[in-house]
Design an enzyme around this catalytic site. Structure first.
Site, mmCIF file in Angstrom:
data_model
loop_
_atom_site.group_PDB
_atom_site.id
_atom_site.type_symbol
_atom_site.label_atom_id
_atom_site.label_comp_id
_atom_site.label_asym_id
_atom_site.label_seq_id
_atom_site.Cartn_x
_atom_site.Cartn_y
_atom_site.Cartn_z
ATOM 1 N NE ARG A 1 80.728 21.191 62.944
ATOM 2 C CZ ARG A 1 81.335 21.501 61.759
ATOM 3 N NH1 ARG A 1 82.327 22.379 61.936
ATOM 4 N NH2 ARG A 1 81.012 21.286 60.543
ATOM 5 C CG ASN B 1 83.443 18.430 62.882
ATOM 6 O OD1 ASN B 1 82.681 18.199 64.157
ATOM 7 N ND2 ASN B 1 82.794 18.262 61.976
#
Length: 762
Positions: free
Chosen positions: A27, A45
């Site tokens: 990320r 996520n």
């Protein structure tokens, strides 16, 4: 926490990324990439992987983004698939920043990341006296540290790991929340203020690492809690300590694993560039390395009768600190009672390892699941996996072409080297090494792993695959689960599963045509009710024909034949008309009783096992004739002897008659040459060469006749690097498929079972 963009736009795209993309810094990597490209949107996520929403008014930005996404991945990330769709309507309101947002739960479809060895950045911090994590044994970041051994549920976030009890201090929280920091959303983040603690039992005043090193240097045995379980450690250069560990573990000859620096390893073994790369891989496996020739001084008693040593580099800060304090190598062998799984809990360690260890180096971070060290080696044909565990699991393998519509399948492997395999969403998850299922606690661990994998990966199989053998515990469990849940069981012949496992890891298409499979191992129930183990099969995922096999011989005493090689030698020598030589070699054995058992067919099943043939040759050369202290000892010693042979030349004869490769001439030649003083090393080499030539000729004939497209080499005997090398040499230019990612032994069996079950369904 956003990448700013001033202009408004309305062109949006949603990108779904599947693969090994959680717990690897993915990320923040996307955040940096989006900022660099001037994009706005979000990344998060969820149970399927990572979900990205991007907005930009320009044309072609998605192509550039995807190219960079694949090309600039973080070190531990792996992408299986990228799926794109446009965002329309109200969802297409353009945000002004790019943000990382909270995870979202759901059905698990993402890949969990394996544990990874300490990265250089973290190691530098641990060794730098000016850093706040100086000397801290649990230092990690998004590029390294525990993953699978601490995760308890998906998505992979701190509350769903065994780090949940450790509340982050303000300094760690600041790093965790800063996208510019390499510890951004590193779930195991910790420091001496807020993270797990280390201590030594019996309690001491000093630093636990220093005190442990003192005890080890004094010749003591210390139980050390690591990532996936406890090790029993001792000073590898202290012969008395090594001998003491062998006595306490009742392990007279099985090789011990070693841990040391690369400089130390090079002192004892030859290390190629490929072997160094494998040692330094984030998986940090034990790597089998050839000892220097001529073999001079070496760690005493580590690997009796072997030509290789199993080395691994330190793979956690704890290990690095301990090796630094020791200034030399350590024996690091699994902390367990004989036959039982590795110990993982503190109380369990105090109870079960007290008879082995003089002290315990403990910590208070729980281990979610036990993982042994992976064991690998480099051969002339690439990597070889002997045990697939820590660092490799739960990494997945893509399914070959033709399996796109494969149903969810669970396969349970065999009785030895238990491992479970799941098929889902075009991927195969081959689970970690569990051990021998005839041991009650190992079977208990098998059942726990079955439930664990099913829950963690939200797996709901339509098919259950198992071995043909009705008495294997894995087979019994398959039928019990199928009856309980109303599923169908697919029984798979043992050696067919070996063949399919090798096809699968090599991405051989479902419609790729038939191959000639040379499958050599210890045993597996054949379709004719006899015990197979030395076969040439012509087949694919859907079926096979047995084209050639080693001439069967009785396994005198059944299971005892695998433990006492003289029994196999007696059977083969009597078959070859060499009974007088057998009487001479094994005069102290109950030969009359054994021969009566063969005559009456009492507990003497017929077998074509190549593994038992190697045992017979070893016994005739005086190697492990009375018994083996661990599985494969005789064959491993025979391989070590053969690698010392001064030259090559021809091997023994194994003529093919009516589909049977007859070893009788081999034993006659062996007797004659031994009586004429031929070296044992040379005889061991000739046995390898003769066996490989006999099988290679038949497999090559099938390819040359157009019946097969390639040759598969599978089964536990192909852990023998010399046999693999000779077999490939005899096959010449014939296309060959070997195992490089999964074990050739029974640890890969479940993969083949799962693929065969899916192929039958498709």
């Amino acid at each position: 926490m956003g990448a700013e963009k001033g202009a408004e736009g309305n062109k949006g795209v949603e990108i779904r990324v599947r693969g090994q993309v959680q717990g690897v810094g993915f990320r923040p990597f996307v955040w940096h990439l989006a900022r660099d490209m001037g994009l706005t949107g979000t990344v998060r996520n969820d149970a399927e992987g990572v979900l990205i929403q991007l907005f930009d008014g320009s044309e072609g930005f998605t192509d550039i983004f995807e190219r960079r996404l694949r090309a600039e991945l973080p070190p531990l990330a792996r992408i299986d698939a990228v799926e794109l769709c446009e965002i329309a309507g109200e969802r297409a309101k353009t945000p002004k920043t790019f943000d990382i947002i909270a995870s979202k739960d759901g059905a698990a479809r993402t890949r969990v990341t394996p544990d990874a060895a300490t990265c250089d950045h973290c190691l530098n911090e641990v060794r730098d006296a000016n850093m706040r994590r100086h000397g801290y044994a649990f230092t990690n970041c998004t590029h390294c540290g525990p993953r699978f051994t601490i995760v308890t549920d998906l998505p992979y976030d701190r509350p769903k790991t065994t780090m949940a009890p450790f509340e982050m201090c303000p300094a760690c929280r600041a790093e965790y929340e800063d996208p510019e920091d390499r510890r951004f959303h590193a779930q195991p983040i910790a420091c001496p203020e807020c993270g797990p603690k280390l201590w030594l039992e019996p309690a001491t005043e000093g630093d636990p690492i220093s005190e442990t090193a003192k005890r080890l240097r004094a010749g003591e045995i210390v139980a050390i809690k690591g990532l996936g379980g406890f090790h029993l450690a001792c000073d590898a250069l202290n012969a008395e300590a090594v001998a003491l560990l062998r006595r306490r573990k009742h392990r007279p000859a099985k090789p011990f694993a070693l841990m040391g620096t690369l400089e130390t390893i090079r002192h004892w073994c030859a290390v190629s560039e490929e072997e160094q790369a494998l040692l330094e891989d984030p998986a940090a496996p034990i790597v089998l390395l050839e000892m220097h020739r001529p073999v001079g001084a070496k760690p005493h008693g580590i690997a009796p009768g072997q030509a290789t040593l199993g080395w691994m580099l330190p793979y956690t800060p704890l290990h690095h600190l301990l090796i630094d304090a020791m200034g030399g190598p350590l024996v690091m062998t699994s902390g367990n009672l004989s036959g039982e799984p590795q110990v993982i809990g503190n109380a369990e360690a105090r109870d079960k390892l007290a008879g082995f260890a003089d002290a315990f180096l403990m910590h208070d971070r729980e281990i979610a699941r036990r993982l042994d060290d992976s064991v690998e080696r480099i051969t002339e044909h690439g990597p070889m996996v002997l045990r697939r565990a820590r660092g490799r699991v739960p990494g997945t393998l893509p399914l070959p072409k033709g399996f796109e519509e494969a149903p969810q399948v669970v396969a349970y492997g065999g009785q030895m080297k238990g491992a479970i395999c799941l098929l889902k969403d075009g991927q195969a998850l081959l689970g970690h090494h569990l051990g021998e299922l005839d041991e009650a606690l190992t079977y208990e661990a098998f059942l726990k792993a079955d439930a664990d994998y099913a829950a963690l990966f939200d797996h709901h199989p339509e098919l259950i695959a198992c071995d043909l053998h009705p008495e294997f515990r894995a087979t019994l469990h398959a039928y019990a689960r199928a009856e309980k849940e109303g599923q169908r069981v697919e029984e798979v012949q043992h050696h067919h599963a070996h063949l399919a496992a090798c096809l699968g890891e090599n991405l051989w298409p479902l419609e790729g045509g038939k191959v000639a499979g040379i499958v050599l191992d210890g045993l597996g129930l054949g379709t004719d009710g006899t015990v197979w183990g030395g076969e040439v099969l012509l087949g694919d995922y859907r079926g096979f024909t047995r084209k050639a096999w080693l001439k069967p011989a009785p396994l005198i005493g059944g299971d005892r034949a695998a433990k006492e090689p003289w029994r196999n030698a007696l059977a083969r020598l009597d078959q070859a008309g060499l009974s007088e030589w057998a009487d001479e070699l094994f005069a102290d054995k109950p030969l009359a009783m054994a021969r009566r058992a063969v005559e009456k067919g009492m507990n003497c099943p017929m077998s074509s096992s190549a593994g038992r043939l190697f045992d017979a040759v070893a016994a005739c050369l005086g190697v492990c004739a009375d018994g083996q202290s661990f599985e494969g000892e005789a064959a491993m010693r025979l391989e070590a002897m053969a690698t010392q042979a001064p030259d090559m030349g021809v091997g023994f004869s194994l003529p093919l008659r009516d589909g049977e490769l007859d070893p009788a001439p081999m034993f006659a030649e062996l007797q004659g040459l031994r009586q004429h003083g031929q070296s044992l090393d040379r005889l061991a080499w000739m046995a390898h060469a003769g066996l490989s030539l006999g099988f290679a000729q038949e497999a090559r004939r099938l390819v040359e006749a157009g019946e097969a497209q390639a040759v598969v080499l599978s089964g536990g005997c192909f852990q023998n690097a010399l046999l693999l090398q000779l077999m490939a040499w005899h096959l010449g230019n014939t296309p060959i498929l070997t195992h490089t990612k999964t074990p050739a032994n029974d640890g890969g069996l479940a993969l083949g079972q799962a693929l065969i079950a899916a192929a039958r369904h498709l």
